[in-house]
Design an enzyme around this catalytic site. Sequence first.
Site, PDB file in Angstrom:
ATOM      1  N   ARG A 112     -27.400 -50.487 -51.153  1.00 15.61           N
ATOM      2  CA  ARG A 112     -26.404 -51.562 -51.144  1.00 15.61           C
ATOM      3  C   ARG A 112     -25.030 -51.006 -50.857  1.00 15.61           C
ATOM      4  O   ARG A 112     -24.741 -49.841 -51.149  1.00 15.61           O
ATOM      5  CB  ARG A 112     -26.406 -52.320 -52.464  1.00 15.61           C
ATOM      6  CG  ARG A 112     -26.025 -51.524 -53.722  1.00 15.61           C
ATOM      7  CD  ARG A 112     -24.533 -51.395 -53.960  1.00 15.61           C
ATOM      8  NE  ARG A 112     -24.228 -50.961 -55.312  1.00 15.61           N
ATOM      9  CZ  ARG A 112     -23.138 -50.302 -55.643  1.00 15.61           C
ATOM     10  NH1 ARG A 112     -22.266 -49.937 -54.726  1.00 15.61           N
ATOM     11  NH2 ARG A 112     -22.897 -49.972 -56.906  1.00 15.61           N
ATOM     12  N   GLU A 211     -19.163 -58.606 -58.863  1.00 16.35           N
ATOM     13  CA  GLU A 211     -18.144 -57.567 -59.079  1.00 16.35           C
ATOM     14  C   GLU A 211     -17.297 -57.349 -57.823  1.00 16.35           C
ATOM     15  O   GLU A 211     -16.084 -57.170 -57.889  1.00 16.35           O
ATOM     16  CB  GLU A 211     -18.808 -56.257 -59.501  1.00 16.35           C
ATOM     17  CG  GLU A 211     -17.808 -55.131 -59.700  1.00 16.35           C
ATOM     18  CD  GLU A 211     -18.460 -53.865 -60.229  1.00 16.35           C
ATOM     19  OE1 GLU A 211     -19.370 -53.955 -61.069  1.00 16.35           O
ATOM     20  OE2 GLU A 211     -18.049 -52.778 -59.799  1.00 16.35           O
ATOM     21  N   ARG A 215     -21.896 -57.896 -51.951  1.00 19.05           N
ATOM     22  CA  ARG A 215     -22.768 -56.739 -52.109  1.00 19.05           C
ATOM     23  C   ARG A 215     -23.865 -56.979 -51.085  1.00 19.05           C
ATOM     24  O   ARG A 215     -24.580 -57.997 -51.160  1.00 19.05           O
ATOM     25  CB  ARG A 215     -23.378 -56.678 -53.520  1.00 19.05           C
ATOM     26  CG  ARG A 215     -22.414 -56.187 -54.601  1.00 19.05           C
ATOM     27  CD  ARG A 215     -22.192 -54.682 -54.501  1.00 19.05           C
ATOM     28  NE  ARG A 215     -21.119 -54.220 -55.358  1.00 19.05           N
ATOM     29  CZ  ARG A 215     -21.290 -53.719 -56.585  1.00 19.05           C
ATOM     30  NH1 ARG A 215     -22.492 -53.655 -57.120  1.00 19.05           N
ATOM     31  NH2 ARG A 215     -20.263 -53.286 -57.279  1.00 19.05           N
ATOM     32  N   CYS A 257     -14.200 -51.572 -58.618  1.00 13.75           N
ATOM     33  CA  CYS A 257     -14.324 -50.413 -59.505  1.00 13.75           C
ATOM     34  C   CYS A 257     -14.132 -49.139 -58.692  1.00 13.75           C
ATOM     35  O   CYS A 257     -14.731 -48.995 -57.617  1.00 13.75           O
ATOM     36  CB  CYS A 257     -15.712 -50.420 -60.146  1.00 13.75           C
ATOM     37  SG  CYS A 257     -16.011 -49.005 -61.214  1.00 13.75           S
ATOM     38  N   THR A 259     -15.385 -46.358 -58.893  1.00 20.97           N
ATOM     39  CA  THR A 259     -16.618 -45.592 -58.636  1.00 20.97           C
ATOM     40  C   THR A 259     -17.271 -46.001 -57.323  1.00 20.97           C
ATOM     41  O   THR A 259     -18.127 -45.288 -56.806  1.00 20.97           O
ATOM     42  CB  THR A 259     -17.674 -45.804 -59.750  1.00 20.97           C
ATOM     43  OG1 THR A 259     -18.044 -47.180 -59.780  1.00 20.97           O
ATOM     44  CG2 THR A 259     -17.164 -45.365 -61.093  1.00 20.97           C
ATOM     45  N   ARG A 266     -24.635 -47.423 -52.756  1.00 16.09           N
ATOM     46  CA  ARG A 266     -25.556 -46.864 -53.745  1.00 16.09           C
ATOM     47  C   ARG A 266     -26.954 -46.964 -53.161  1.00 16.09           C
ATOM     48  O   ARG A 266     -27.479 -48.048 -52.936  1.00 16.09           O
ATOM     49  CB  ARG A 266     -25.475 -47.635 -55.068  1.00 16.09           C
ATOM     50  CG  ARG A 266     -26.210 -46.912 -56.215  1.00 16.09           C
ATOM     51  CD  ARG A 266     -25.900 -47.534 -57.557  1.00 16.09           C
ATOM     52  NE  ARG A 266     -26.776 -48.634 -57.888  1.00 16.09           N
ATOM     53  CZ  ARG A 266     -27.967 -48.515 -58.476  1.00 16.09           C
ATOM     54  NH1 ARG A 266     -28.446 -47.318 -58.790  1.00 16.09           N
ATOM     55  NH2 ARG A 266     -28.696 -49.582 -58.751  1.00 16.09           N
ATOM     56  N   ARG A 295     -30.303 -44.605 -63.701  1.00 12.26           N
ATOM     57  CA  ARG A 295     -30.117 -45.920 -64.340  1.00 12.26           C
ATOM     58  C   ARG A 295     -31.474 -46.411 -64.826  1.00 12.26           C
ATOM     59  O   ARG A 295     -32.516 -45.888 -64.433  1.00 12.26           O
ATOM     60  CB  ARG A 295     -29.519 -46.941 -63.362  1.00 12.26           C
ATOM     61  CG  ARG A 295     -28.096 -46.622 -62.963  1.00 12.26           C
ATOM     62  CD  ARG A 295     -27.452 -47.734 -62.129  1.00 12.26           C
ATOM     63  NE  ARG A 295     -26.089 -47.368 -61.759  1.00 12.26           N
ATOM     64  CZ  ARG A 295     -25.243 -48.160 -61.127  1.00 12.26           C
ATOM     65  NH1 ARG A 295     -25.609 -49.381 -60.769  1.00 12.26           N
ATOM     66  NH2 ARG A 295     -24.026 -47.756 -60.840  1.00 12.26           N
ATOM     67  N   GLU A 300     -27.708 -50.981 -63.922  1.00 22.59           N
ATOM     68  CA  GLU A 300     -26.726 -50.313 -64.756  1.00 22.59           C
ATOM     69  C   GLU A 300     -26.751 -50.806 -66.201  1.00 22.59           C
ATOM     70  O   GLU A 300     -26.937 -52.008 -66.445  1.00 22.59           O
ATOM     71  CB  GLU A 300     -25.337 -50.577 -64.162  1.00 22.59           C
ATOM     72  CG  GLU A 300     -24.294 -49.676 -64.746  1.00 22.59           C
ATOM     73  CD  GLU A 300     -23.008 -49.781 -63.965  1.00 22.59           C
ATOM     74  OE1 GLU A 300     -22.692 -50.862 -63.474  1.00 22.59           O
ATOM     75  OE2 GLU A 300     -22.330 -48.750 -63.865  1.00 22.59           O
TER      76      GLU A 300
HETATM   77  P1  ADP Z   1     -25.751 -52.265 -58.152  1.00 18.66           P
HETATM   78  O1  ADP Z   1     -26.908 -51.591 -57.530  1.00 18.66           O
HETATM   79  O2  ADP Z   1     -25.226 -53.347 -57.306  1.00 18.66           O
HETATM   80  O3  ADP Z   1     -24.712 -51.273 -58.566  1.00 18.66           O
HETATM   81  P2  ADP Z   1     -27.327 -52.713 -60.596  1.00 18.66           P
HETATM   82  O4  ADP Z   1     -27.382 -51.291 -61.016  1.00 18.66           O
HETATM   83  O5  ADP Z   1     -27.065 -53.722 -61.662  1.00 18.66           O
HETATM   84  O6  ADP Z   1     -26.192 -52.981 -59.510  1.00 18.66           O
HETATM   85  O7  ADP Z   1     -28.682 -53.073 -59.844  1.00 18.66           O
HETATM   86  C1  ADP Z   1     -28.876 -54.361 -59.344  1.00 18.66           C
HETATM   87  C2  ADP Z   1     -30.342 -54.710 -59.275  1.00 18.66           C
HETATM   88  O8  ADP Z   1     -30.971 -53.938 -58.278  1.00 18.66           O
HETATM   89  C3  ADP Z   1     -31.101 -54.454 -60.569  1.00 18.66           C
HETATM   90  O9  ADP Z   1     -32.013 -55.501 -60.800  1.00 18.66           O
HETATM   91  C4  ADP Z   1     -31.854 -53.196 -60.257  1.00 18.66           C
HETATM   92  O10 ADP Z   1     -33.054 -53.032 -61.000  1.00 18.66           O
HETATM   93  C5  ADP Z   1     -32.166 -53.404 -58.792  1.00 18.66           C
HETATM   94  N1  ADP Z   1     -32.497 -52.163 -58.098  1.00 18.66           N
HETATM   95  C6  ADP Z   1     -31.754 -51.065 -57.951  1.00 18.66           C
HETATM   96  N2  ADP Z   1     -32.377 -50.120 -57.251  1.00 18.66           N
HETATM   97  C7  ADP Z   1     -33.593 -50.622 -56.940  1.00 18.66           C
HETATM   98  C8  ADP Z   1     -34.720 -50.138 -56.217  1.00 18.66           C
HETATM   99  N3  ADP Z   1     -34.718 -48.927 -55.646  1.00 18.66           N
HETATM  100  N4  ADP Z   1     -35.802 -50.956 -56.107  1.00 18.66           N
HETATM  101  C9  ADP Z   1     -35.812 -52.175 -56.655  1.00 18.66           C
HETATM  102  N5  ADP Z   1     -34.771 -52.696 -57.332  1.00 18.66           N
HETATM  103  C10 ADP Z   1     -33.683 -51.935 -57.481  1.00 18.66           C
HETATM  104  C1  CIR Z   2     -17.640 -48.521 -67.053  1.00 21.62           C
HETATM  105  O1  CIR Z   2     -16.452 -48.205 -67.068  1.00 21.62           O
HETATM  106  O2  CIR Z   2     -18.523 -47.819 -67.551  1.00 21.62           O
HETATM  107  C2  CIR Z   2     -18.020 -49.819 -66.412  1.00 21.62           C
HETATM  108  N1  CIR Z   2     -16.839 -50.554 -66.084  1.00 21.62           N
HETATM  109  C3  CIR Z   2     -18.874 -49.578 -65.177  1.00 21.62           C
HETATM  110  C4  CIR Z   2     -18.351 -48.485 -64.289  1.00 21.62           C
HETATM  111  C5  CIR Z   2     -19.208 -48.153 -63.092  1.00 21.62           C
HETATM  112  N2  CIR Z   2     -19.972 -49.224 -62.617  1.00 21.62           N
HETATM  113  C6  CIR Z   2     -19.680 -50.069 -61.651  1.00 21.62           C
HETATM  114  O3  CIR Z   2     -18.813 -49.911 -60.843  1.00 21.62           O
HETATM  115  N3  CIR Z   2     -20.466 -51.104 -61.579  1.00 21.62           N
END
Ligand code: ADP
Ligand code: CIR
Length: 343
Positions: A112, A211, A215, A257, A259, A266, A295, A300
């Site tokens: 993403r 966020e 995305r 953010c 990060t 990601r 994660r 996250e």
């Molecule tokens: P982001 O990836 O946008 O930073 P999250 O960590 O919250 O946000 O992940 C968003 C969704 O994507 C969650 O439901 C997570 O389980 C799913 N996800 C992340 N990586 C994978 C993957 N490789 N396969 C399937 N689902 C995934």
């Molecule tokens: C933190 O400070 O831990 C949260 N605000 C998440 C930081 C990184 N994650 C993100 O950008 N989604």
Amino acid sequence: MNYPLFSKENNSLAKKYLTKEVFETIKDKKTSLGYGLERLIHSGLNNDDSEIGVYAGDKESYSTFSLLISPIIESYHGFTTSSLHKSNMNPEDLDTPNPDKEGMYILSTRIRVGRNLENMPLGAAISKEERNRLEAMVVDALSLLEGELAGEYYALDGMSKDVQNRLIKDHFLFKEGDRFLEYAGLNRDWPKGRGIYHNINKTFLVWVNEEDQLRIISMQEGGDIKEVFTRLVTAIKRMESRLTFSYSEKLGYITSCPTNLGTAMRASVHIALPNLSNRMDKFTAITKQYHLQIRGIDGEHTQSKGHIFDISNARRLGVTEVQAVEEMYHGVVALIAAEKALD
Ligand code: ADP
Ligand code: CIR
């Protein structure tokens, strides 16, 4: 504003770098939109488990509050903010043969990017009208997508809870009520202006006004990383014919953010590592060496289930998109080798 009292348990980078001296210099600063320090650190101050603790309200936040944000960026990405960020989204340059051809470990791959529109406030400072206008602009750009990418936009407002929960559970949709975003002001007017676009197979998806304003997501079962990357790049290029994304030479794509700055990318796999999950010392030594983030199964701030982990690149700034994906790839190859060695 008085010097903020972060609690003793708070280990955020915001707390670390907001020294009294830095505070005195930036406490009364505001961006042209009126975004100030109080809002910038509100999430970190109220969530003691924050690792970072700041959310920008606009592109200008990064320069206005650079005394605080630049050390945070440098600490997270390991990249100095005085260097230029480089982009490379050419799939031909990507060298990532499927690390798990037999399908023993990798359940799925997802890449993403976060994007925000130029000349718009970021989500923490956007107005309801601007958010709604932005949603319409994105839906219009998505109507350009054809073939495999063709799909439909589903507004969150009016979506049944059943459908919403199913999409979340199946890893397609953002969750609701995230407390980090809540304190940053990113959940205002929820669910208005939010939604998800996806193609028929749900291999290409776009989240709107969570966020980040966009995305953009490509995902599928298995470990064909190149196919996932190629689909993502094709869609982004098409969308860019109608949308201009906020970008800076030094910070790359501008995101809420810090990060996510740079590539805002990601790249992750869901991977089963039962042996390594019992050897966390070995596991974390590899993730540290390869700059990976672990994660949980629902993204996250969630836990792993059934020894399945979400493994992704941690660095997004100072690496190109191709390098960010390759960082994840090399780390996953190393994790699979270590997992096999423990059999
Ligand atoms: P982001 O990836 O946008 O930073 P999250 O960590 O919250 O946000 O992940 C968003 C969704 O994507 C969650 O439901 C997570 O389980 C799913 N996800 C992340 N990586 C994978 C993957 N490789 N396969 C399937 N689902 C995934
Ligand atoms: C933190 O400070 O831990 C949260 N605000 C998440 C930081 C990184 N994650 C993100 O950008 N989604």
